[in-house]
Motif scaffolding. Structure first.
Motif, short mmCIF file in Angstrom:
data_model
loop_
_atom_site.label_atom_id
_atom_site.label_comp_id
_atom_site.label_asym_id
_atom_site.label_seq_id
_atom_site.Cartn_x
_atom_site.Cartn_y
_atom_site.Cartn_z
N GLN A 319 1.06 -0.83 0.03
CA GLN A 319 -0.20 -0.42 -0.10
C GLN A 319 0.80 1.01 -0.13
OE1 GLN A 319 -3.52 0.02 2.57
NE2 GLN A 319 -2.15 -1.20 3.77
N PHE A 320 2.20 1.06 0.43
CA PHE A 320 2.71 2.43 0.76
C PHE A 320 4.21 2.10 0.07
CE2 PHE A 320 0.64 1.38 4.86
CZ PHE A 320 0.01 2.31 5.19
N ALA A 321 3.95 1.76 -1.27
CA ALA A 321 4.85 1.55 -2.29
C ALA A 321 4.96 2.66 -3.11
CB ALA A 321 5.02 0.14 -2.89
N PRO A 322 5.79 3.30 -3.52
CA PRO A 322 5.87 4.04 -4.22
C PRO A 322 4.77 4.36 -5.46
CG PRO A 322 8.05 3.84 -3.87
CD PRO A 322 7.51 2.56 -3.83
N ASP A 323 4.33 5.22 -5.85
CA ASP A 323 2.79 5.15 -6.69
C ASP A 323 3.45 4.36 -7.94
OD1 ASP A 323 1.21 5.67 -5.17
OD2 ASP A 323 0.89 7.81 -6.34
N GLU A 324 4.42 4.98 -8.67
CA GLU A 324 4.73 4.42 -9.48
C GLU A 324 5.70 3.40 -9.94
OE1 GLU A 324 8.60 6.39 -10.88
OE2 GLU A 324 10.14 6.29 -9.41
N ILE A 325 6.20 2.44 -8.96
CA ILE A 325 6.40 1.42 -8.47
C ILE A 325 5.11 0.03 -8.61
CG2 ILE A 325 8.58 1.32 -9.39
CD1 ILE A 325 8.31 0.72 -6.32
N LYS A 326 4.14 0.76 -8.57
CA LYS A 326 2.94 -0.47 -7.55
C LYS A 326 2.38 -1.33 -8.88
CE LYS A 326 0.02 1.74 -3.76
NZ LYS A 326 1.04 2.93 -3.23
N SER A 327 2.38 -1.07 -9.61
CA SER A 327 1.30 -1.96 -10.73
C SER A 327 2.44 -3.05 -11.46
CB SER A 327 1.31 -0.76 -12.25
OG SER A 327 -0.27 -0.62 -11.94
N ALA A 328 3.52 -2.40 -10.95
CA ALA A 328 5.02 -3.37 -11.66
C ALA A 328 5.54 -4.29 -10.61
CB ALA A 328 5.87 -2.81 -12.36
N VAL A 329 5.67 -3.58 -9.19
CA VAL A 329 4.94 -5.00 -7.96
C VAL A 329 3.66 -6.01 -8.12
CG1 VAL A 329 5.55 -4.96 -5.53
CG2 VAL A 329 6.40 -3.12 -6.56
N LEU A 330 2.60 -5.16 -8.32
CA LEU A 330 2.17 -5.87 -8.27
C LEU A 330 1.84 -7.37 -9.24
CD1 LEU A 330 -0.90 -6.61 -7.20
CD2 LEU A 330 -2.26 -5.21 -9.03
N GLU A 331 2.62 -6.75 -10.43
CA GLU A 331 2.81 -7.84 -11.53
C GLU A 331 3.29 -9.27 -10.85
OE1 GLU A 331 0.48 -8.60 -14.02
OE2 GLU A 331 -0.54 -6.86 -13.45
N MET A 332 5.02 -8.73 -10.49
CA MET A 332 5.24 -9.32 -9.76
C MET A 332 4.55 -10.16 -8.53
SD MET A 332 8.86 -7.12 -9.14
CE MET A 332 10.12 -6.54 -10.98
N ILE A 333 4.07 -9.65 -7.73
CA ILE A 333 3.53 -10.44 -7.26
C ILE A 333 2.40 -11.15 -7.03
CG2 ILE A 333 2.05 -10.56 -4.72
CD1 ILE A 333 3.06 -7.98 -4.02
N LYS A 334 1.77 -11.62 -8.67
CA LYS A 334 1.15 -12.36 -9.30
C LYS A 334 1.82 -13.55 -10.08
CE LYS A 334 -2.55 -8.88 -10.70
NZ LYS A 334 -3.01 -8.26 -11.75
N ILE A 335 2.61 -13.44 -9.74
CA ILE A 335 3.09 -14.28 -10.81
C ILE A 335 3.59 -14.98 -9.72
CG2 ILE A 335 5.50 -15.09 -11.60
CD1 ILE A 335 5.20 -12.30 -13.61
N SER A 336 4.69 -14.27 -8.19
CA SER A 336 5.04 -15.66 -7.66
C SER A 336 4.09 -16.54 -6.87
CB SER A 336 5.60 -14.51 -6.54
OG SER A 336 6.46 -13.90 -6.78
N TRP A 337 2.80 -15.58 -6.56
CA TRP A 337 1.24 -16.75 -5.91
C TRP A 337 0.70 -17.84 -6.46
CZ3 TRP A 337 -3.75 -14.10 -4.69
CH2 TRP A 337 -3.45 -13.14 -2.75
N GLN A 338 1.33 -17.50 -8.70
CA GLN A 338 1.27 -18.71 -8.72
C GLN A 338 2.00 -19.95 -8.57
OE1 GLN A 338 0.90 -17.42 -13.41
NE2 GLN A 338 0.28 -19.78 -14.25
N LYS A 339 2.83 -19.09 -8.51
CA LYS A 339 4.33 -20.51 -8.56
C LYS A 339 3.78 -21.30 -7.20
CE LYS A 339 8.08 -18.05 -11.75
NZ LYS A 339 9.40 -17.49 -11.52
N LEU A 340 3.50 -20.51 -5.89
CA LEU A 340 3.45 -20.78 -5.26
C LEU A 340 2.33 -21.54 -4.63
CD1 LEU A 340 4.53 -17.35 -2.73
CD2 LEU A 340 5.74 -19.94 -2.85
N GLY A 341 1.33 -21.26 -5.82
CA GLY A 341 0.08 -22.32 -5.17
C GLY A 341 -1.26 -21.75 -5.28
N ILE A 342 -1.03 -20.04 -5.14
CA ILE A 342 -2.06 -18.96 -4.12
C ILE A 342 -3.09 -19.17 -5.67
CG2 ILE A 342 -2.65 -17.21 -3.03
CD1 ILE A 342 -0.05 -17.06 -2.28
N ASN A 343 -4.63 -18.48 -5.49
CA ASN A 343 -5.20 -18.79 -6.84
C ASN A 343 -5.52 -17.10 -6.92
OD1 ASN A 343 -7.72 -18.14 -8.80
ND2 ASN A 343 -7.98 -20.92 -8.09
#
Length: 363
Positions: A319-343
């Motif tokens: 929530q408190f990450a710099p605005d310009e990188i929020k979307s990029a961080v979220l895409e990385m989190i989505k990929i990691s969720w998939q690898k960790l088996g989180i739907n």
């Protein structure tokens, strides 16, 4: 410096109203208004300025929508590119498109009644970077930073040598003025020097914190504004390979040194779209690595599975990450969720559900 006009209003409110009208009704070149219509002095055109005169004057230029300048600017960009393309031929792209990574200011030291200047294109009425400044930036980058002095004189011509009676010469590259690709957004910035008496006393007074700060306002181009640089080979001397080399050097210089004034504190850095994306990805990865390592070191997570870090706790940090990188961080989190088996679409468990709510609520 005193105004040449006599009938222009002299009070601060009248001045701002007049400038406001000129800029909003699209009747005037903003650069001419900026250079020729500052006012606000006390009676007799000398002494002090009225309170907030400078600040309000600069703010008037940061408010308007300058779309009325677009047609002339577009025509100039097209003519400039056509000329460069004719000199290059069809095999070479002569342009570099960039965006301001932070604020950009050029012409701070130019003469102006309010002490801080700003460079406007005289006919187009937009901020720009003269070709001579672009050339100076490239010279400095090659000579002082990457040790390619042997190429400097060839690409840009030799410096004048008064001792030998030699004048400056031309090089293999033609360097055009750098223009915005659309009328850019402007912002007012401020310097707040505290040690005026120290600087004015030639060292007789100490640089003490008890002096009153004296705000100095100045106009800047806002971040994320598009500009285009253009190079061409000089007929009979330059080649397309020289243009390609010049554009690559220019890209490096703009990203590293920046253009215009105050580059030592980050102003004037410009970055290509590809470079911008690469920078955001690198910053996003760095933020994610630092944040995850901090969570792993937290005693509350000691011995817990890796997947636990990636849910609610990481979302709360995100929530408190710099605005310009929020979307990029979220895409990385989505990929990691998939690898960790989180739907991602249908997460299960309170922590994952809460994380999804946080991620989607701020998009």
């Amino acid at each position: 410096m005193l105004p040449l006009y006599k009938e222009f209003p002299h009070t601060n409110s009248q001045i701002n109203s007049q400038i406001h009208t000129l800029l909003r009704t699209q009747r005037a070149n903003p650069g001419l208004v900026f250079d020729r219509l500052p006012d606000g002095w006390s009676a007799g055109w000398h002494g002090s300025l009225e309170n907030d005169t400078k600040k309000n004057f600069f703010r008037e230029f940061a408010k308007p929508d300058y779309r009325f300048l677009r047609d002339n600017l577009t025509n100039m960009l097209a003519r400039q590119e056509k000329l460069a393309q004719q000199l290059c031929g069809s095999d070479q792209e002569p342009t570099l498109y960039v965006k301001t990574d932070w604020r950009f200011v050029s012409g701070l030291g130019s003469g102006h009644p309010y002490e801080t200047g700003f460079i406007w294109h005289r006919t187009l009425g937009v901020p720009y970077l003269p070709g001579s400044s672009v050339k100076g930036l490239l010279r400095a980058w090659m000579r002082d930073w990457i040790d390619k002095e042997d190429r400097v004189n060839y690409l840009f011509g030799p410096d004048p040598d008064p001792v030998k009676g030699e004048q400056a010469g031309v090089g293999a590259l033609i360097i055009f003025d750098a223009l915005p690709t659309q009328p850019p957004k402007l912002e007012v910035d401020i310097l707040n020097p505290h040690y005026g008496p120290y600087y004015e006393s030639n060292g007789d007074k100490p640089p003490a914190d008890y002096y009153n700060p004296v705000p100095v306002f100045f106009l800047t181009v806002a971040p994320n504004q598009p500009f285009r640089f253009c190079l061409a080979p000089r007929p009979g001397t330059g080649t397309n390979a020289d243009v390609e080399e010049g554009l690559e050097l220019l890209k490096e210089a703009l990203e590293t040194l920046g253009a215009g004034g105050k580059t030592a504190v980050g102003y004037g850095q410009m970055i290509s779209q590809q470079g911008k994306e690469e920078k955001i990805q690198a910053l996003a990865q760095e933020w994610l690595d630092v944040t995850l390592n901090a969570l792993r070191a937290d005693r509350d997570f000691k011995g817990q599975p890796e997947g636990n870090f990636w849910k609610k706790s990481l979302a709360e940090k995100w929530q408190f990450a710099p605005d310009e990188i929020k979307s990029a961080v979220l895409e990385m989190i989505k990929i990691s969720w998939q690898k960790l088996g989180i739907n991602w679409n249908q997460p299960t468990g309170k922590s994952a559900i809460k994380a999804k709510q946080i991620f989607t609520s701020l998009l």
